[in-house]
Design a protein around this motif. Sequence first.
Motif, mmCIF file in Angstrom:
data_model
loop_
_atom_site.group_PDB
_atom_site.id
_atom_site.type_symbol
_atom_site.label_atom_id
_atom_site.label_comp_id
_atom_site.label_asym_id
_atom_site.label_seq_id
_atom_site.Cartn_x
_atom_site.Cartn_y
_atom_site.Cartn_z
ATOM 1 N N GLU A 360 1.365 -0.935 -0.276
ATOM 2 C CA GLU A 360 -0.143 0.135 0.526
ATOM 3 C C GLU A 360 0.757 1.171 -0.183
ATOM 4 O O GLU A 360 0.970 2.133 -0.490
ATOM 5 C CB GLU A 360 -0.704 0.386 1.145
ATOM 6 C CG GLU A 360 -1.778 -1.129 1.456
ATOM 7 C CD GLU A 360 -3.143 -1.418 0.359
ATOM 8 O OE1 GLU A 360 -2.894 -0.872 -0.455
ATOM 9 O OE2 GLU A 360 -2.834 -2.740 -0.474
ATOM 10 N N ARG A 361 1.539 1.530 0.563
ATOM 11 C CA ARG A 361 2.959 2.719 1.028
ATOM 12 C C ARG A 361 3.689 2.372 -0.418
ATOM 13 O O ARG A 361 4.135 3.464 -0.949
ATOM 14 C CB ARG A 361 3.831 2.570 2.101
ATOM 15 C CG ARG A 361 3.378 2.714 3.332
ATOM 16 C CD ARG A 361 4.026 2.142 4.428
ATOM 17 N NE ARG A 361 5.168 0.476 4.679
ATOM 18 C CZ ARG A 361 4.607 0.358 5.105
ATOM 19 N NH1 ARG A 361 3.422 0.122 5.369
ATOM 20 N NH2 ARG A 361 4.739 -1.395 5.646
ATOM 21 N N SER A 362 3.982 1.307 -1.159
ATOM 22 C CA SER A 362 4.355 1.532 -1.897
ATOM 23 C C SER A 362 3.692 1.933 -3.543
ATOM 24 O O SER A 362 4.291 2.800 -4.117
ATOM 25 C CB SER A 362 5.002 -0.233 -2.901
ATOM 26 O OG SER A 362 5.848 0.294 -4.195
ATOM 27 N N ILE A 363 2.734 1.707 -3.342
ATOM 28 C CA ILE A 363 1.817 2.198 -4.461
ATOM 29 C C ILE A 363 1.466 3.353 -4.130
ATOM 30 O O ILE A 363 1.339 4.297 -5.137
ATOM 31 C CB ILE A 363 0.194 1.592 -4.328
ATOM 32 C CG1 ILE A 363 0.227 -0.011 -4.870
ATOM 33 C CG2 ILE A 363 -1.075 2.194 -4.971
ATOM 34 C CD1 ILE A 363 -0.877 -0.879 -4.327
ATOM 35 N N GLU A 364 1.536 3.913 -3.216
ATOM 36 C CA GLU A 364 0.989 5.845 -3.036
ATOM 37 C C GLU A 364 2.588 6.603 -3.094
ATOM 38 O O GLU A 364 2.200 7.309 -3.800
ATOM 39 C CB GLU A 364 0.913 5.721 -1.265
ATOM 40 C CG GLU A 364 -0.216 5.608 -1.022
ATOM 41 C CD GLU A 364 -1.595 6.541 -1.714
ATOM 42 O OE1 GLU A 364 -1.462 7.281 -1.993
ATOM 43 O OE2 GLU A 364 -2.472 4.922 -2.213
ATOM 44 N N THR A 365 3.261 6.402 -2.956
ATOM 45 C CA THR A 365 4.975 6.481 -3.464
ATOM 46 C C THR A 365 4.815 6.074 -4.920
ATOM 47 O O THR A 365 4.628 7.992 -5.258
ATOM 48 C CB THR A 365 6.094 5.776 -3.562
ATOM 49 O OG1 THR A 365 5.887 5.746 -1.685
ATOM 50 C CG2 THR A 365 7.883 6.592 -2.650
ATOM 51 N N VAL A 366 4.201 5.547 -5.507
ATOM 52 C CA VAL A 366 3.896 5.328 -7.362
ATOM 53 C C VAL A 366 3.362 6.175 -7.098
ATOM 54 O O VAL A 366 3.188 7.335 -8.653
ATOM 55 C CB VAL A 366 4.308 4.202 -7.918
ATOM 56 C CG1 VAL A 366 3.885 3.684 -8.811
ATOM 57 C CG2 VAL A 366 5.214 2.850 -7.456
ATOM 58 N N LYS A 367 2.107 6.361 -7.360
ATOM 59 C CA LYS A 367 0.738 6.857 -7.755
ATOM 60 C C LYS A 367 1.550 8.857 -7.926
ATOM 61 O O LYS A 367 1.051 9.746 -8.472
ATOM 62 C CB LYS A 367 -0.453 6.881 -7.106
ATOM 63 C CG LYS A 367 -1.465 5.347 -6.591
ATOM 64 C CD LYS A 367 -2.420 5.681 -6.973
ATOM 65 C CE LYS A 367 -2.340 5.667 -6.097
ATOM 66 N NZ LYS A 367 -3.887 5.128 -5.334
ATOM 67 N N LYS A 368 1.686 9.070 -6.501
ATOM 68 C CA LYS A 368 2.317 10.971 -6.229
ATOM 69 C C LYS A 368 3.448 10.661 -7.465
ATOM 70 O O LYS A 368 3.189 12.140 -7.765
ATOM 71 C CB LYS A 368 3.423 10.615 -5.009
ATOM 72 C CG LYS A 368 3.389 12.216 -4.463
ATOM 73 C CD LYS A 368 3.232 11.926 -2.383
ATOM 74 C CE LYS A 368 3.647 13.531 -2.673
ATOM 75 N NZ LYS A 368 5.708 13.935 -2.010
#
Length: 469
Positions: A360-368
């Motif tokens: 979930e944290r990785s997805i947030e970084t990527v999306k940002k």
Amino acid sequence: MQELVGEVLERGEQLVPLIAANEPQLGGEILQELRSSLLDLVRLDPQDVGDLLVGHAAPHGEVEQLAALVVDPRESLAELLHADGDHGWSLTGDTGRYRDAVAELKNISLARGAPSLDIIAVDELRAAADRAFERDPAGAFSYGTSAGYPRLLAWIAAKHGVAPEQVVATNGSMQADAFLFQQLVGPGDVVAVEAPTYDRTLLALRKLGAEILAIPLEPDGIDVEALSRALAGGARPKLAHIIPNFQNPAGCTLSLEKRRRLLELAEEYGFLIFEDDPYVELRFAGEQLPTMLSLDDGGRRVVYASSFSKTVCPGIRVGYLVGGEGLIGEIRKLATQTYISPSMVSQAIVAEFCESGAIERSIETVKKALRGRRDATCAALQEELPEASFVVPEGGYFLWVDLPEGTDVEPVEAASRQRGVTFVKGADFLLEGGENSLRIAYSGVAPDLIREAVARVASAWRELAGAAA
Ligand SMILES: Cc1ncc(COP(=O)(O)O)c(C=O)c1O
């Protein structure tokens, strides 16, 4: 030493272990690190990197210099490469290749649909690997089953609300696609695809001798009425390949109404929808839409594929298929015949990464990061190329650009390349047409470089358009 290197080069072997073994004072570890940094950032093939290291490391042996390269391979390598005469390139005698490498370093790639290294959760991945190996060494290090690593299968099954028997986890979703096509498509079989679509899908289907029914794409996804007309006119596809979210290459997303309509058509005409959905988690604007898999009441009309390439990293090579138990069972057999089992090491790491919430944290970084890159791309296009038209993507990696009618993108691509920017021509994603279009992949480029890259493409186009006028 030189003789030995020459021999190894001739045999095409990698040089790093050789240098490390023969020049222990250079430190094997730093060489390995340097090599993988170069491979990553410079995108040279391993042989070239081997050559470069011989050029640099063997004659000089300065660990500090190597360390500087590791810290910032792009700049330091470019600097050192310029000074080729002074740095002992003569070892392999081919200075042209190093100059090419410098040119490559200065290139900005809008061609590669891949994330940049800075948005990959390296520390969390390392921690997940540690935990995975500690917790289940037997499972991670053995062959395993062709279905995939059991804990990962359970996580995927729970995510999609299906039984684990309906899942097969593969080495990347590309492998899942290949298995599905191999299982279902033979010479002369009709497969409906979006136009434009992922170039590797077209290649795979062509290789199997499929008859491709190309249906145009609209800003809200495939033109379902055009598909409906083709079906009413007698077309009988076995499969419809659909990339519903942030489509590769067009960046557009299939609307909810069209998802439902496609399911109706699949039911009415008896074809299977292949929902190829690697970008689903990368929505950074707008509302998340349900998958067709989840809308398929009877569970008979959809085979679903997704991937951890975009949410964890592409190098991990883990993807999966979800479908009916019978079909998945057949594909598991195909997997056994192909590779005994997929990589348990990779899948154990991904299972740990998912269960721990790191994903979930990785997805947030990527999306940002992707959002910033998308914004930079759109702003640069509006400023530098107001003549172009495009659909603003709400997620994913790609943006499709139409240049004014009558433009031939081929010379624009060549002129852009000369200016140090690469992109993929629209025609590569189509059986016909797309001559005035191009795909921009903004996924791997920082916003300031995106602006520079778009400005270079605009200047290439303007010069050619001016010459033609
Ligand atoms: C539409 C589509 N399907 C499948 C793939 C394959 O992804 P992977 O094999 O990395 O999971 C890609 C990769 O870019 C893609 O764009």
